[in-house]
Design a protein around this motif. Structure first.
Motif, PDB file in Angstrom:
ATOM      1  N   SER A  54       0.853  -1.185   0.000  1.00 25.98           N
ATOM      2  CA  SER A  54       0.000   0.000   0.000  1.00 25.98           C
ATOM      3  C   SER A  54       0.888   1.233   0.000  1.00 25.98           C
ATOM      4  O   SER A  54       2.014   1.199   0.489  1.00 25.98           O
ATOM      5  N   GLY A  55       0.365   2.306  -0.573  1.00 27.06           N
ATOM      6  CA  GLY A  55       1.120   3.545  -0.643  1.00 27.06           C
ATOM      7  C   GLY A  55       1.957   3.639  -1.912  1.00 27.06           C
ATOM      8  O   GLY A  55       1.820   2.832  -2.829  1.00 27.06           O
ATOM      9  N   SER A  56       2.815   4.639  -1.949  1.00 27.94           N
ATOM     10  CA  SER A  56       3.690   4.852  -3.103  1.00 27.94           C
ATOM     11  C   SER A  56       5.017   5.422  -2.622  1.00 27.94           C
ATOM     12  O   SER A  56       5.099   6.014  -1.543  1.00 27.94           O
ATOM     13  N   VAL A  57       6.031   5.245  -3.456  1.00 25.14           N
ATOM     14  CA  VAL A  57       7.378   5.720  -3.135  1.00 25.14           C
ATOM     15  C   VAL A  57       7.955   6.440  -4.336  1.00 25.14           C
ATOM     16  O   VAL A  57       7.520   6.233  -5.466  1.00 25.14           O
ATOM     17  N   GLU A  58       8.948   7.267  -4.084  1.00 22.31           N
ATOM     18  CA  GLU A  58       9.701   7.876  -5.161  1.00 22.31           C
ATOM     19  C   GLU A  58      11.123   7.337  -5.123  1.00 22.31           C
ATOM     20  O   GLU A  58      11.676   7.090  -4.051  1.00 22.31           O
ATOM     21  N   VAL A  59      11.661   7.115  -6.309  1.00 25.93           N
ATOM     22  CA  VAL A  59      13.031   6.630  -6.457  1.00 25.93           C
ATOM     23  C   VAL A  59      13.879   7.832  -6.834  1.00 25.93           C
ATOM     24  O   VAL A  59      13.601   8.502  -7.834  1.00 25.93           O
ATOM     25  N   LEU A  60      14.891   8.114  -6.032  1.00 25.11           N
ATOM     26  CA  LEU A  60      15.709   9.307  -6.203  1.00 25.11           C
ATOM     27  C   LEU A  60      17.148   8.919  -6.502  1.00 25.11           C
ATOM     28  O   LEU A  60      17.717   8.040  -5.857  1.00 25.11           O
ATOM     29  N   LYS A  61      17.735   9.596  -7.480  1.00 27.10           N
ATOM     30  CA  LYS A  61      19.124   9.344  -7.853  1.00 27.10           C
ATOM     31  C   LYS A  61      19.912  10.624  -7.619  1.00 27.10           C
ATOM     32  O   LYS A  61      19.505  11.703  -8.050  1.00 27.10           O
ATOM     33  N   ALA A  62      21.031  10.504  -6.906  1.00 27.74           N
ATOM     34  CA  ALA A  62      21.888  11.666  -6.638  1.00 27.74           C
ATOM     35  C   ALA A  62      22.547  12.116  -7.932  1.00 27.74           C
ATOM     36  O   ALA A  62      22.932  11.297  -8.767  1.00 27.74           O
ATOM     37  N   SER A  63      22.662  13.430  -8.078  1.00 28.79           N
ATOM     38  CA  SER A  63      23.270  14.006  -9.263  1.00 28.79           C
ATOM     39  C   SER A  63      24.079  15.223  -8.839  1.00 28.79           C
ATOM     40  O   SER A  63      23.627  16.025  -8.028  1.00 28.79           O
ATOM     41  N   ALA A  64      25.265  15.346  -9.398  1.00 28.28           N
ATOM     42  CA  ALA A  64      26.123  16.484  -9.074  1.00 28.28           C
ATOM     43  C   ALA A  64      25.769  17.670  -9.955  1.00 28.28           C
ATOM     44  O   ALA A  64      25.488  17.514 -11.142  1.00 28.28           O
TER      45      ALA A  64
END
Length: 157
Positions: A54-64
């Protein structure tokens, strides 16, 4: 608690029969996260994949960038989606941060428990790994399309 039918309806466990699901369910650990809470962090060691119940997530990628490092959202995952599978297969550190967008309930499967499935039921293990490969292939195709789109935009500049 999640039902066996819910699991069988998810891509990761597609094709897994009732008896095998019954054996897998005790291996799954239920975890809950508050909105805004990081579930996994890029660069950390990981040993589990997660199936969103249940619910949702965000996938985050680090960027310089010139003004420092920032995180860019590369995907939003919802019920039935899986994350953390890469670390389960290649045993490297987490490739991205995953953060809850709202309260999230998920099931975690560790690499040790996946190995237990391998030891006890090789056909089911094979099916799960094949399902993981299909998911990774879908994601790679999506990234290919994003790269082509990005290159087309860059060529116009």
């Amino acid at each position: 608690m999640t039902t066996s039918q819910f699991l069988q309806d998810q891509p990761l466990f597609g094709g897994v029969d009732d008896q095998a699901i019954a054996a897998i369910m005790p291996l799954l650990r239920e975890v809950n996260f508050a909105a805004g809470e990081p579930i996994v962090r890029e660069g950390e060691d990981g040993d589990s994949l997660f199936v969103i119940c249940s619910g949702s997530v965000e996938v985050l990628k680090a960027s310089a960038a010139e003004d420092g490092v920032f995180e860019e959202c590369i995907a939003v995952l919802k019920v039935g989606d899986v994350f953390g599978e890469m670390e389960l297969l290649d045993t490297q550190s987490r490739s991205a941060t995953v953060r809850a967008l709202e309260p999230v309930s998920a099931l975690a499967l560790s690499n040790g428990d996946l190995f237990r499935i391998y030891e006890s039921d090789l056909p089911t293990f094979t099916l799960i790994v094949l399902n993981l490969a299909r998911e990774l292939s879908r994601r790679l195709r999506s990234i290919d399309l994003m790269a082509v789109h990005y290159m087309a935009i860059e060529d116009r500049r």
